[in-house]
Design an enzyme around this catalytic site. Structure first.
Site, PDB file in Angstrom:
ATOM      1  N   ASP A  31       5.385 -28.124  11.892  1.00  0.00           N
ATOM      2  CA  ASP A  31       4.584 -28.089  10.649  1.00  0.00           C
ATOM      3  C   ASP A  31       3.970 -29.465  10.304  1.00  0.00           C
ATOM      4  OD1 ASP A  31       5.452 -25.538   9.892  1.00  0.00           O
ATOM      5  OD2 ASP A  31       7.506 -26.414   9.384  1.00  0.00           O
ATOM      6  N   LYS A  53       7.646 -23.323  16.907  1.00  0.00           N
ATOM      7  CA  LYS A  53       7.197 -22.524  16.034  1.00  0.00           C
ATOM      8  C   LYS A  53       5.571 -23.089  15.629  1.00  0.00           C
ATOM      9  CE  LYS A  53       8.339 -21.789  11.605  1.00  0.00           C
ATOM     10  NZ  LYS A  53       7.413 -21.560  10.469  1.00  0.00           N
ATOM     11  N   ASP A  80       3.688 -17.926  14.077  1.00  0.00           N
ATOM     12  CA  ASP A  80       4.286 -17.601  12.560  1.00  0.00           C
ATOM     13  C   ASP A  80       3.211 -17.473  11.687  1.00  0.00           C
ATOM     14  OD1 ASP A  80       5.896 -16.814  10.521  1.00  0.00           O
ATOM     15  OD2 ASP A  80       6.747 -18.807  10.058  1.00  0.00           O
ATOM     16  N   LEU A  81       2.391 -16.381  11.682  1.00  0.00           N
ATOM     17  CA  LEU A  81       1.296 -16.227  11.042  1.00  0.00           C
ATOM     18  C   LEU A  81       1.442 -15.041   9.814  1.00  0.00           C
ATOM     19  CD1 LEU A  81      -1.871 -16.895  13.389  1.00  0.00           C
ATOM     20  CD2 LEU A  81      -0.448 -18.486  12.104  1.00  0.00           C
ATOM     21  N   ILE A  86      -4.506  -3.868   7.407  1.00  0.00           N
ATOM     22  CA  ILE A  86      -4.260  -2.571   7.755  1.00  0.00           C
ATOM     23  C   ILE A  86      -3.947  -2.446   9.321  1.00  0.00           C
ATOM     24  CG2 ILE A  86      -6.200  -1.799   6.179  1.00  0.00           C
ATOM     25  CD1 ILE A  86      -8.208  -1.789   8.464  1.00  0.00           C
ATOM     26  N   THR A  89      -6.309  -3.647  12.012  1.00  0.00           N
ATOM     27  CA  THR A  89      -6.678  -5.064  11.974  1.00  0.00           C
ATOM     28  C   THR A  89      -5.395  -5.920  12.536  1.00  0.00           C
ATOM     29  OG1 THR A  89      -8.012  -4.838  10.173  1.00  0.00           O
ATOM     30  CG2 THR A  89      -7.412  -6.894  10.637  1.00  0.00           C
ATOM     31  N   ARG A 200      20.191 -26.640   8.403  1.00  0.00           N
ATOM     32  CA  ARG A 200      20.266 -28.216   8.152  1.00  0.00           C
ATOM     33  C   ARG A 200      21.602 -28.520   9.017  1.00  0.00           C
ATOM     34  NH1 ARG A 200      15.916 -27.816   7.638  1.00  0.00           N
ATOM     35  NH2 ARG A 200      14.568 -28.431   5.846  1.00  0.00           N
ATOM     36  N   GLN A 209      14.578 -27.165   0.982  1.00  0.00           N
ATOM     37  CA  GLN A 209      15.176 -25.712   1.255  1.00  0.00           C
ATOM     38  C   GLN A 209      16.282 -25.661   0.552  1.00  0.00           C
ATOM     39  OE1 GLN A 209      14.282 -23.697   3.219  1.00  0.00           O
ATOM     40  NE2 GLN A 209      13.309 -24.422   4.819  1.00  0.00           N
ATOM     41  N   ARG A 230      11.891 -30.197   9.952  1.00  0.00           N
ATOM     42  CA  ARG A 230      11.992 -31.794   9.610  1.00  0.00           C
ATOM     43  C   ARG A 230      13.311 -32.232  10.149  1.00  0.00           C
ATOM     44  NH1 ARG A 230      10.334 -30.285   3.542  1.00  0.00           N
ATOM     45  NH2 ARG A 230      11.545 -28.228   4.541  1.00  0.00           N
TER      46      ARG A 230
HETATM   47  O1  C5P Z   1      11.651 -28.447   7.928  1.00  0.00           O
HETATM   48  P1  C5P Z   1      12.385 -26.925   7.904  1.00  0.00           P
HETATM   49  O2  C5P Z   1      13.348 -27.173   8.817  1.00  0.00           O
HETATM   50  O3  C5P Z   1      12.667 -26.887   6.327  1.00  0.00           O
HETATM   51  O4  C5P Z   1      11.150 -26.001   8.369  1.00  0.00           O
HETATM   52  C1  C5P Z   1      11.527 -24.658   8.059  1.00  0.00           C
HETATM   53  C2  C5P Z   1      10.507 -23.967   8.735  1.00  0.00           C
HETATM   54  O5  C5P Z   1      10.739 -22.618   8.316  1.00  0.00           O
HETATM   55  C3  C5P Z   1       9.157 -23.988   8.116  1.00  0.00           C
HETATM   56  O6  C5P Z   1       8.196 -23.824   9.279  1.00  0.00           O
HETATM   57  C4  C5P Z   1       8.914 -22.733   6.987  1.00  0.00           C
HETATM   58  O7  C5P Z   1       7.596 -22.269   7.002  1.00  0.00           O
HETATM   59  C5  C5P Z   1      10.048 -21.897   7.915  1.00  0.00           C
HETATM   60  N1  C5P Z   1      10.299 -21.074   6.615  1.00  0.00           N
HETATM   61  C6  C5P Z   1      11.228 -21.516   5.632  1.00  0.00           C
HETATM   62  N2  C5P Z   1      11.914 -20.594   5.089  1.00  0.00           N
HETATM   63  C7  C5P Z   1      11.523 -19.315   4.807  1.00  0.00           C
HETATM   64  C8  C5P Z   1      10.851 -18.865   5.747  1.00  0.00           C
HETATM   65  C9  C5P Z   1      10.155 -19.738   6.757  1.00  0.00           C
HETATM   66  O8  C5P Z   1      11.658 -22.515   5.633  1.00  0.00           O
HETATM   67  N3  C5P Z   1      12.312 -18.529   4.127  1.00  0.00           N
END
Ligand code: C5P
Length: 250
Positions: A31, A53, A80-81, A86, A89, A200, A209, A230
């Protein structure tokens, strides 16, 4: 990211070692907004992770070359986009993602059965191993917000309903918080991927989070993969942090 060091040959997957390699379960979230920043993280993690990711931040800033470079260096990419459009697409976008060589990608389950089927079919036509994952309910939605956007049940009911729809429509897995993982496994069986973010390591800061689980808790609840951003990417020693997490899920 052309300066990306390749994974060492022993770091890539032999069929036998694959099953017992905890790195199969770890996805590191890149990220960041620039290719050099992503490259620095990947180089620092080294052989301690196989899959990265790439989400909307990095992809929007740097485009598909970031993905191509990761794939060329021997890494796997989880794109992860969260496609939601539709069916035609979304199928076209999945086709392009498959051409880039991604291993996993996300779609929104609320796009409906036809969209999910179109995504799954496009993936299979390009690469039978490509894993289409469905996002069910964003963890940022509480029950009050859910009602406003038209969901009728509790978070758990909606997650289960959308997950069942996605799997019935040919998707190979679900992205969900650790909180819903055990219920999904119990209700829908063992034969699909569950990717759990918000992980974590025990004793670390939660940053922003709210619903966190440790790596071991997420895997014990039934996650096939954990997404860690992170705690690894902002660590003084990202490789050591990744190794510590691998040890917790071995
Ligand atoms: O830095 P961290 O470990 O919090 O990153 C979590 C990753 O997971 C981020 O890329 C975030 O977009 C993704 N994510 C999330 N919670 C969700 C879905 C996706 O943290 N519910």
């Amino acid at each position: 990211m052309s300066a990306l060091p390749n994974l060492t040959p022993s770091a890539s997957r032999g069929v036998d070692s694959q099953r017992n390699d905890p790195r199969e379960k770890l996805i590191v979230a890149l990220d960041v907004s620039t290719a050099p920043a992503a490259q620095k993280i990947v180089a620092a993690v080294g052989d301690s992770a196989l899959t990265y990711k790439v989400g909307m931040q990095l992809y929007t800033a740097q485009g598909p070359q970031v993905v191509r470079d990761l794939v060329a260096s021997g890494r796997r990419v989880f794109l992860d986009l969260k496609y939601h459009d539709i069916p035609t697409t979304v199928a076209a976008a999945v086709h392009e993602a498959a051409q880039l060589g991604v291993s996993m990608l996300t779609v929104h389950a609320s796009g409906g059965g036809k969209m999910l089927r179109a995504a799954a079919d496009a993936a299979r036509a390009n690469n039978p191993a490509l894993v289409v994952l469905a996002v069910t309910v964003l963890t940022s939605l509480d029950e009050n917000e859910m009602e406003k956007v038209g969901f009728r049940g509790t978070v758990r009911e909606e997650v289960l309903r959308l997950a069942a729809l996605a799997l019935d429509s040919g998707c190979k897995g679900i992205v969900t918080s650790a909180r819903e993982t055990a219920a999904l496994r119990a209700d829908l069986g063992p034969n699909f991927a569950i990717v759990t973010p918000g992980v974590r390591p025990a004793g670390s800061s939660h940053a922003d989070q709210a619903r966190v689980a440790t790596p071991a808790e997420a895997v014990a609840a039934g996650a096939s993969h954990i997404v860690v951003g992170r705690p690894i990417t902002e660590a003084t020693d990202p490789a050591a942090e990744a190794r510590a997490i691998l040890q917790q899920i071995s």
